[in-house]
Design a protein around this motif. Structure first.
Motif, PDB file in Angstrom:
ATOM      1  N   ALA A  17      14.160  -6.783  26.803  1.00 11.84           N
ATOM      2  CA  ALA A  17      13.280  -7.843  26.029  1.00 11.84           C
ATOM      3  C   ALA A  17      13.807  -9.227  26.476  1.00 11.84           C
ATOM      4  CB  ALA A  17      13.534  -7.613  24.567  1.00 11.84           C
ATOM      5  N   ALA A  18      15.249  -9.189  26.759  1.00 13.28           N
ATOM      6  CA  ALA A  18      15.829 -10.444  27.094  1.00 13.28           C
ATOM      7  C   ALA A  18      15.341 -10.753  28.451  1.00 13.28           C
ATOM      8  CB  ALA A  18      17.345 -10.333  27.241  1.00 13.28           C
ATOM      9  N   THR A  19      15.315  -9.841  29.489  1.00 10.32           N
ATOM     10  CA  THR A  19      14.719 -10.094  30.859  1.00 10.32           C
ATOM     11  C   THR A  19      13.182 -10.551  30.818  1.00 10.32           C
ATOM     12  OG1 THR A  19      16.387  -8.438  31.679  1.00 10.32           O
ATOM     13  CG2 THR A  19      14.500  -9.191  33.286  1.00 10.32           C
ATOM     14  N   ARG A  20      12.567  -9.957  29.840  1.00  7.87           N
ATOM     15  CA  ARG A  20      11.029 -10.400  30.082  1.00  7.87           C
ATOM     16  C   ARG A  20      10.812 -11.588  29.568  1.00  7.87           C
ATOM     17  NH1 ARG A  20       8.705  -4.722  27.279  1.00  7.87           N
ATOM     18  NH2 ARG A  20       8.394  -3.656  29.108  1.00  7.87           N
ATOM     19  N   LEU A  21      11.698 -12.124  28.597  1.00  2.00           N
ATOM     20  CA  LEU A  21      11.561 -13.379  28.105  1.00  2.00           C
ATOM     21  C   LEU A  21      12.138 -14.537  29.194  1.00  2.00           C
ATOM     22  CD1 LEU A  21      11.191 -15.962  25.871  1.00  2.00           C
ATOM     23  CD2 LEU A  21      13.513 -15.392  24.988  1.00  2.00           C
ATOM     24  N   HIS A  22      13.253 -14.250  30.011  1.00  5.79           N
ATOM     25  CA  HIS A  22      13.634 -15.237  31.043  1.00  5.79           C
ATOM     26  C   HIS A  22      12.693 -15.092  32.172  1.00  5.79           C
ATOM     27  CE1 HIS A  22      15.657 -16.299  34.713  1.00  5.79           C
ATOM     28  NE2 HIS A  22      15.451 -15.236  35.327  1.00  5.79           N
ATOM     29  N   ARG A  23      11.748 -14.147  32.532  1.00  4.33           N
ATOM     30  CA  ARG A  23      10.508 -14.291  33.267  1.00  4.33           C
ATOM     31  C   ARG A  23       9.396 -14.986  32.820  1.00  4.33           C
ATOM     32  NH1 ARG A  23      10.496  -7.736  34.355  1.00  4.33           N
ATOM     33  NH2 ARG A  23      12.176  -7.301  35.838  1.00  4.33           N
ATOM     34  N   ALA A  24       9.269 -14.759  31.630  1.00  5.71           N
ATOM     35  CA  ALA A  24       8.128 -15.743  30.833  1.00  5.71           C
ATOM     36  C   ALA A  24       8.281 -17.248  30.949  1.00  5.71           C
ATOM     37  CB  ALA A  24       7.975 -15.060  29.555  1.00  5.71           C
ATOM     38  N   LEU A  25       9.645 -17.379  30.666  1.00  7.71           N
ATOM     39  CA  LEU A  25       9.996 -19.094  30.772  1.00  7.71           C
ATOM     40  C   LEU A  25       9.724 -19.258  32.152  1.00  7.71           C
ATOM     41  CD1 LEU A  25      13.045 -18.696  28.289  1.00  7.71           C
ATOM     42  CD2 LEU A  25      10.900 -20.084  27.851  1.00  7.71           C
ATOM     43  N   LEU A  26      10.376 -18.676  33.121  1.00 10.15           N
ATOM     44  CA  LEU A  26      10.296 -18.967  34.576  1.00 10.15           C
ATOM     45  C   LEU A  26       8.752 -19.431  34.936  1.00 10.15           C
ATOM     46  CD1 LEU A  26      12.735 -16.690  36.638  1.00 10.15           C
ATOM     47  CD2 LEU A  26      12.846 -19.304  36.197  1.00 10.15           C
ATOM     48  N   ARG A  27       7.935 -18.440  34.513  1.00 11.95           N
ATOM     49  CA  ARG A  27       6.437 -18.398  34.735  1.00 11.95           C
ATOM     50  C   ARG A  27       5.717 -19.719  33.928  1.00 11.95           C
ATOM     51  NH1 ARG A  27       5.727 -12.091  33.968  1.00 11.95           N
ATOM     52  NH2 ARG A  27       6.437 -11.295  36.187  1.00 11.95           N
ATOM     53  N   SER A  28       6.329 -20.192  32.983  1.00 16.80           N
ATOM     54  CA  SER A  28       5.777 -21.122  32.378  1.00 16.80           C
ATOM     55  C   SER A  28       6.352 -22.535  32.804  1.00 16.80           C
ATOM     56  CB  SER A  28       5.978 -21.325  31.053  1.00 16.80           C
ATOM     57  OG  SER A  28       7.502 -21.367  30.515  1.00 16.80           O
ATOM     58  N   GLY A  29       7.303 -22.407  33.883  1.00  9.40           N
ATOM     59  CA  GLY A  29       7.557 -23.677  34.439  1.00  9.40           C
ATOM     60  C   GLY A  29       9.047 -24.125  33.747  1.00  9.40           C
ATOM     61  N   PHE A  30       9.583 -23.402  33.027  1.00 11.30           N
ATOM     62  CA  PHE A  30      10.949 -23.696  32.383  1.00 11.30           C
ATOM     63  C   PHE A  30      12.184 -23.200  33.319  1.00 11.30           C
ATOM     64  CE2 PHE A  30      14.005 -23.936  28.969  1.00 11.30           C
ATOM     65  CZ  PHE A  30      13.620 -25.144  28.096  1.00 11.30           C
ATOM     66  N   ASP A  31      13.139 -24.146  33.146  1.00  5.66           N
ATOM     67  CA  ASP A  31      14.418 -24.051  33.877  1.00  5.66           C
ATOM     68  C   ASP A  31      15.055 -22.916  33.199  1.00  5.66           C
ATOM     69  OD1 ASP A  31      16.270 -23.849  35.695  1.00  5.66           O
ATOM     70  OD2 ASP A  31      17.045 -26.006  35.155  1.00  5.66           O
ATOM     71  N   SER A  32      15.220 -21.740  33.592  1.00  2.00           N
ATOM     72  CA  SER A  32      15.831 -20.480  32.914  1.00  2.00           C
ATOM     73  C   SER A  32      16.743 -19.624  33.997  1.00  2.00           C
ATOM     74  CB  SER A  32      14.635 -19.502  32.505  1.00  2.00           C
ATOM     75  OG  SER A  32      15.379 -18.399  31.718  1.00  2.00           O
ATOM     76  N   ASN A  33      17.927 -19.389  33.269  1.00  2.00           N
ATOM     77  CA  ASN A  33      18.874 -18.209  34.313  1.00  2.00           C
ATOM     78  C   ASN A  33      19.197 -17.517  33.304  1.00  2.00           C
ATOM     79  OD1 ASN A  33      19.539 -19.438  37.149  1.00  2.00           O
ATOM     80  ND2 ASN A  33      19.197 -21.222  36.053  1.00  2.00           N
ATOM     81  N   MET A  34      19.689 -16.232  34.165  1.00  2.00           N
ATOM     82  CA  MET A  34      20.310 -15.202  33.134  1.00  2.00           C
ATOM     83  C   MET A  34      21.532 -14.693  33.807  1.00  2.00           C
ATOM     84  SD  MET A  34      17.879 -11.595  32.207  1.00  2.00           S
ATOM     85  CE  MET A  34      18.567 -10.690  30.771  1.00  2.00           C
ATOM     86  N   LEU A  35      22.661 -14.494  32.869  1.00  2.00           N
ATOM     87  CA  LEU A  35      23.695 -13.923  33.349  1.00  2.00           C
ATOM     88  C   LEU A  35      24.141 -12.671  32.660  1.00  2.00           C
ATOM     89  CD1 LEU A  35      26.488 -14.558  34.821  1.00  2.00           C
ATOM     90  CD2 LEU A  35      27.446 -15.805  32.946  1.00  2.00           C
ATOM     91  N   VAL A  36      24.126 -11.693  33.382  1.00  2.00           N
ATOM     92  CA  VAL A  36      24.528 -10.237  33.011  1.00  2.00           C
ATOM     93  C   VAL A  36      25.753  -9.667  33.741  1.00  2.00           C
ATOM     94  CG1 VAL A  36      22.219  -9.764  32.304  1.00  2.00           C
ATOM     95  CG2 VAL A  36      23.234  -9.294  34.701  1.00  2.00           C
TER      96      VAL A  36
END
Length: 416
Positions: A17-36
């Motif tokens: 779910a977290a990764t899907r939100l990150h991808r969705a934000l990127l596709r919408s043009g939002f500056d998103s990063n993820m640290l795991v």
């Protein structure tokens, strides 16, 4: 820039779910990063703490150490992974991505990724923090699902998960620590389901913290309806049987209700063997010995297209969870046009519109589950339920819908 923090990248419901939100934000043009802790495969904007074999080993050792710490406290092995003391983790507050972030977005962060001390250090930065809850841990003294215990409404103590429940036990100590931490944090809590959001707003630890409900999202271009006959032929599955899917990260987790599913299938097949079963997830062949239907075990599937194929092969999916937030399996199945029969627990009845696009069964009743599965088989003529199930997902859980809601939340926090 928003930085998502998650224990898992591509596995587990919360990690997905977290990764899907990150991808969705990127596709919408939002500056998103993820640290795991560990990146499972290279992906745009996803960064791992462990970049060497030694670092990966250290991450594994933190997980083992946290579980070893809890061992003397646990009531029995059935609760081994149901309670997180969060005393062992990584201090990341000086990590470059954390320092650069305008907003820190927490997801599921247990099992040795972030400890309570790690969270304290993040909160001390004074940055806005969004925390998407994937279970109850944020507002309890350590359990992920309380199994009916309501101590979190006042103060956790005498914890039923512990070998020696006491007035000042481990749950009491964690509860007090969280109360102190939250008082100094710029927190906004997000629950994927209204069920969980309602608990957040009534729990003693979180009732005074900003909270709202925003569902998880899904890529409806990937998870879509395919030709059922073609998929079954490819997977070597029977064309003339009704196939019911059961899916879970661990099929033998009592919370997932596999025993109720087994009893319900026995009731369906009492007079014929028309129904067969697909099982998706971690399990062992001996778990299906004596099962009242022919079982096609698909194993643990990580490839997304293979997952889509599995959903499309089934006539329906059963989700008899006894406690659950907003199951990805329901969202994924419905996006593929596969109707769902699920128990009336957690966020499940928010996803299924009873006798419209699926069936909401009485919780803990295999009779009601069997009735629900039979109703879907009898009423999905012309795939009318399938069409309505997919329409519900597109309307409520599509990437663009959920990304917009999170962007509005981020902007409101930054504007303060």
């Amino acid at each position: 820039m928003v930085l998502h923090l998650s224990t898992f990248h591509l596995e587990g419901g919360a990690g997905v779910a977290a990764t899907r939100l990150h991808r969705a934000l990127l596709r919408s043009g939002f500056d998103s990063n993820m640290l795991v802790p560990t990146v499972q495969q290279e992906e745009n904007g996803v960064h791992g703490l462990a970049n060497t074999k030694w670092q990966a080993r250290k991450a594994w050792m933190r997980f083992v150490a946290e579980r070893a710490f809890f061992l003397p406290y646990e009531k029995d092995k059935s609760v081994r992974f149901a309670f997180s003391p969060a005393l062992i983790g990584t201090d990341i507050h000086m990590h470059p991505l954390v320092q650069q972030a305008d907003i820190i977005h927490l997801h599921w962060i247990n099992f040795g990724f972030l400890s309570l001390y790690s969270l304290e250090k993040l909160f001390s930065l004074g940055k806005p923090i969004v925390w998407t809850l994937h279970d109850m841990w944020t507002f309890t003294g350590g359990c992920h699902y309380s199994k009916g215990c309501e101590n979190f409404l006042s103060h956790c103590r005498y914890c039923p998960f512990l070998a020696r429940p006491e007035a000042y036990d481990l749950s009491f100590a964690q509860f007090e620590r969280k109360r102190s931490m939250y008082g100094n944090a710029k927190l906004a809590l997000v629950s994927p389901s209204h069920w969980l959001d309602n608990m957040v707003k009534n729990a003693a630890l979180t009732q005074n913290i900003q909270a709202q409900s925003i569902p998880n999202c899904i890529d409806t271009d990937l998870f879509t309806s395919l030709d059922k006959s073609e998929i079954r032929a490819r997977l070597n599955l029977p064309m003339d049987k009704k196939l019911v899917l059961f899916a879970g990260a661990n099929t033998q987790d009592p919370r997932k209700g596999f025993s109720f599913f087994k009893d319900a299938i026995a009731k369906l097949n009492r007079n014929s063997m028309e129904t067969e079963v697909l099982v998706l997830g971690k399990s062992r062949p001996e778990n299906f010995t004596g099962f009242p239907a022919n079982v096609h075990y698909l194993g643990k599937i990580s490839d997304q297209q293979e997952l889509v194929n599995a959903y499309n092969a089934a006539d329906m999916i059963a989700v008899p969870s006894l406690e659950d937030n907003l199951p990805n399996t329901i969202m994924e199945a419905m996006a593929c046009g596969t109707p769902v029969a699920g128990f009336n627990t957690g966020g499940i009845p928010e996803m299924i519109d009873h006798k419209v696009n699926g069936y909401v069964s009485e919780a803990g009743s295999s009779d009601s589950l069997a009735e629900g599965m039979q109703w879907i088989m009898d009423n999905n003529t012309g795939y009318s339920l399938s069409r309505l199930a997919r329409e519900k997902v597109i309307r409520s859980y599509a990437e663009n819908v959920i990304a917009r809601r999170y962007e509005e939340l981020y902007q409101s926090l930054l504007a303060r």
